[in-house]
Design an enzyme around this catalytic site. Sequence first.
Site, PDB file in Angstrom:
ATOM      1  N   LYS A 145     -15.230  -9.375   0.001  1.00 61.17           N
ATOM      2  CA  LYS A 145     -15.836  -8.059   0.014  1.00 61.17           C
ATOM      3  C   LYS A 145     -15.121  -6.930  -0.991  1.00 61.17           C
ATOM      4  O   LYS A 145     -15.784  -6.030  -1.357  1.00 61.17           O
ATOM      5  CB  LYS A 145     -16.121  -7.456   1.312  1.00 61.17           C
ATOM      6  N   LYS A 182     -10.893 -16.672  -3.590  1.00 63.93           N
ATOM      7  CA  LYS A 182     -11.949 -16.733  -2.514  1.00 63.93           C
ATOM      8  C   LYS A 182     -12.975 -15.530  -2.794  1.00 63.93           C
ATOM      9  O   LYS A 182     -12.608 -14.484  -3.148  1.00 63.93           O
ATOM     10  CB  LYS A 182     -11.117 -16.142  -1.085  1.00 63.93           C
ATOM     11  N   LYS A 199       0.675  -1.146  -0.101  1.00 67.92           N
ATOM     12  CA  LYS A 199      -0.030   0.022  -0.025  1.00 67.92           C
ATOM     13  C   LYS A 199       0.749   1.264   0.108  1.00 67.92           C
ATOM     14  O   LYS A 199       0.619   2.113  -0.738  1.00 67.92           O
ATOM     15  CB  LYS A 199      -1.003   0.093   1.275  1.00 67.92           C
TER      16      LYS A 199
END
Length: 383
Positions: free
Chosen positions: A251, A248, A181
């Site tokens: 969200k 997977k 990040k």
Amino acid sequence: MGRAPALLSQFLSLSTTAGPHFRASMTCRLNPRKYLNGTAKIPPIRENLRCLCSVAVSEPATSEPSSTPVKKRIVSGVQPTGSIHLGNYLGAIKNWIDLQNAYDTLFFIVDLHAITLPYDTQQLSKATKETAAIYLACGVDPSKASVFVQSHVRAHVELMWLLSSTTPIGWLNRMIQFKEKSLKAGDENVGVALLTYPVLMASDILLYQLLMVSNFCYRRGGAIFKVPEPLIPPAGARVMSLTDGLSKMSKSAPSDQSRINLLDPKDVVNNKIKRCKTDSFPGLEFDNSERPECNNLLSIYQLVTGKTKQEVAEECRDMNWGTFKPVLTDALIAHLHPIQVRYGEIMSDASYLDSVLAEGARKAADIADNTLKNVYQAMGFLR
């Protein structure tokens, strides 16, 4: 904790004579080797966190032995970010319903973890209540389980600060999530919370007496923490994306088509199943490594119908995608409909939901505050 340094191995070294001594056999969905060493990719707690432990509290020599067995304890949580989807439900929340009948259970909304990345301040409290309502709508019973909001139990943040004082910055700098990040957005645009969230994650576990002592940092007597091992249900632990059977369901995936959200209306569920990725092989079968999407959709059908794997295999063996997809769609809609109805009822009664969260926070704080008191004393604070 293995050869690689791990935050939890340091945190588990705390001990004290101030409080009761804890010992337990324990399993945990959160694997410290995976999440807290210097090599594995560290995702934020976006999906779930579940710990299962057996705790026995030693009694003073003058006390009469208790005739009431001490229940095993489970602590689990989901972030109030994005929509709770079928993977969250089948992989975690659905399993809570059975576990709450036999164990001491605490299910919380991990709102403090939801602010490690930029977020909508106007939506946080709304999403927190919605997540709590989904817990209850799915069958979590507040008479059996404590349901609470992470930030309502202040001990989570206090213990994080105390543990931060023993955490070498070098360990945190090795966290891949932060590296990725900060490289992408620049150090000036990434908050410190993204670097230190593993310490909060450890606090979430340690507060509720789920881990065993290993090495000692403050040694003044009895151990107070225990080491987790993985706890993965035999089915439903990993529900995969509708657009990629090797990834997977998540969200954070950019496409909403990749997941079935628990509150998706019938027409949306129908369209997503129609458009989900499939293959061109004849027939339907489990456990073929060349057919991950087929295995995923059959597994979802098995879980929402309650059928055995053998029953599903026999039922679907001669089906093609054109005949199976409507069957799966109908099963999903039938399973989700009562959850959606109950969710609407709970959200329309704000006083009920507030009372459930307040009582859950009180019960959680009773456990957490006792742990925190022992840690303060172990670290030499004047109490």
